[in-house]
Each structure stands twice: as C-alpha cells, then as structure tokens.
Design an enzyme around this catalytic site. Structure first.
Site, PDB file in Angstrom:
ATOM      1  N   HIS A   1       0.729  -1.136  -0.072  1.00  0.00           N
ATOM      2  CA  HIS A   1       0.191  -0.071   0.080  1.00  0.00           C
ATOM      3  C   HIS A   1       0.761   1.201   0.106  1.00  0.00           C
ATOM      4  O   HIS A   1       2.083   1.176   0.557  1.00  0.00           O
ATOM      5  CB  HIS A   1      -0.769   0.014   1.285  1.00  0.00           C
ATOM      6  CG  HIS A   1      -2.145  -0.771   1.249  1.00  0.00           C
ATOM      7  ND1 HIS A   1      -2.870  -1.072   2.160  1.00  0.00           N
ATOM      8  CD2 HIS A   1      -2.276  -2.187   0.492  1.00  0.00           C
ATOM      9  CE1 HIS A   1      -3.736  -1.995   1.946  1.00  0.00           C
ATOM     10  NE2 HIS A   1      -3.315  -2.900   1.002  1.00  0.00           N
TER      11      HIS A   1
ATOM     12  N   GLU B   1       0.982   3.947   1.983  1.00  0.00           N
ATOM     13  CA  GLU B   1       1.421   4.290   3.232  1.00  0.00           C
ATOM     14  C   GLU B   1       2.655   3.481   3.558  1.00  0.00           C
ATOM     15  O   GLU B   1       3.481   3.752   4.120  1.00  0.00           O
ATOM     16  CB  GLU B   1       0.388   4.153   4.285  1.00  0.00           C
ATOM     17  CG  GLU B   1      -0.987   4.721   4.094  1.00  0.00           C
ATOM     18  CD  GLU B   1      -1.947   4.103   3.097  1.00  0.00           C
ATOM     19  OE1 GLU B   1      -3.003   4.345   3.471  1.00  0.00           O
ATOM     20  OE2 GLU B   1      -1.751   3.287   2.304  1.00  0.00           O
TER      21      GLU B   1
ATOM     22  N   CYS C   1      -6.037   1.770   5.728  1.00  0.00           N
ATOM     23  CA  CYS C   1      -6.745   0.680   6.297  1.00  0.00           C
ATOM     24  C   CYS C   1      -6.050   0.236   7.788  1.00  0.00           C
ATOM     25  O   CYS C   1      -4.965   1.022   8.205  1.00  0.00           O
ATOM     26  CB  CYS C   1      -6.718  -0.651   5.301  1.00  0.00           C
ATOM     27  SG  CYS C   1      -4.663  -1.176   5.222  1.00  0.00           S
TER      28      CYS C   1
ATOM     29  N   CYS D   1      -2.463  -0.365   7.491  1.00  0.00           N
ATOM     30  CA  CYS D   1      -1.396   0.933   7.521  1.00  0.00           C
ATOM     31  C   CYS D   1      -1.789   1.550   8.791  1.00  0.00           C
ATOM     32  O   CYS D   1      -0.704   2.199   9.251  1.00  0.00           O
ATOM     33  CB  CYS D   1      -1.817   1.697   6.060  1.00  0.00           C
ATOM     34  SG  CYS D   1      -1.581   0.896   4.676  1.00  0.00           S
TER      35      CYS D   1
END
Length: 144
Positions: free
Chosen positions: A46, A48, A76, A79
């Site tokens: 992801h 992040e 999420c 993260c």
C-alpha cells in the site's frame, strides 16, 4: 496533498487502486509513492507502507516521529498499525473509506487501548478529488 494525488493518478495509470501517499519532515518530502500491490505481487505494498519503508531506509530509523503523512484515502487497519509503530506525528487523509478504512471506520485502530501511539489526525483534505479518482477508476474497471 497535491503530491499524494499525483501519486494516486500514477498508480491508476499502472492499473493499481489509485491511492497515493507522501511523507514530509521539516517541510521536505522524504518519501512519495502510490499503491503497488499488483506490480509487486505484495498485498502489503500500500502507498502508506511504501513511503514508511522508503523514509525509514533514507533516515536510518524505523521511528519517524517528526514526520507527517499525507494520503489520499483513509488508511486501512494494516496501514494504521504501521503509522502507529513508525510513530508518525500527523496523519492527513482525503477520502473516507467506510468499507476498508481503519481510522474513522472499521477497527478504528488509533482508538484501541492496545495502540501505543496515535498521530494527530486530519481528514477531508482534497476529499472530493480523491473520492472522484477512486470512483472513476472502479467505474472504468466495471465497464471493461
């Protein structure tokens, strides 16, 4: 947030879910990227996570206490945990994610008693642009 949106657009062009993130410390961008889960065949890639990894490597520390994270979509739970463990100072995000978010929705990671560090949180930055980018991306995928 404009840089994060730029990274989200680049992710969309790669066929990734259009989420972008930028990590800033002392007014300087120290890392920026967009989702790369498909490119890397890695569910943890992801935006992040990628910028946290880049910044930690660049700074030589897993703790990023003076850093601020800008991301186009509510992180999420995975993260959010990484943000907490990295001790990121502030989190700024654009669109909310009622289905997969882990900050204002879902697990609300930073509100849990087991959360060791919670950043200052600012939501709604460029929310309309971020949400439209996601909406257009998924609409195009459904049409093809």
């Amino acid at each position: 947030m404009d840089l994060a949106l730029s990274e989200a657009h680049a992710a969309a062009k790669r066929g990734e879910v259009p989420v972008g993130a930028v990590l800033v410390q002392d007014g300087a961008v120290i890392a920026r990227d967009g989702n790369r889960t498909r490119e890397y065949n890695d569910v943890t890639a992801h935006a992040e996570i990628l910028v946290i990894r880049q910044a930690a490597s660049r700074l030589g520390s897993e703790r990023l206490g003076g850093a601020d994270l800008y991301v186009t979509l509510e992180p999420c739970t995975m993260c959010a945990a990484a943000i907490s463990f990295a001790r990121i100072r502030r989190l700024y995000y654009g669109a909310e994610d009622p289905k997969g978010g882990g900050v204002a929705h879902g697990a609300q990671f930073f509100r849990q008693p087991t959360c060791h560090h919670a950043p200052e949180i600012y939501s709604g930055l460029a929310e309309r642009d971020a949400a439209l980018l996601l909406k257009d991306f998924f609409q195009a995928r459904r049409s093809s």
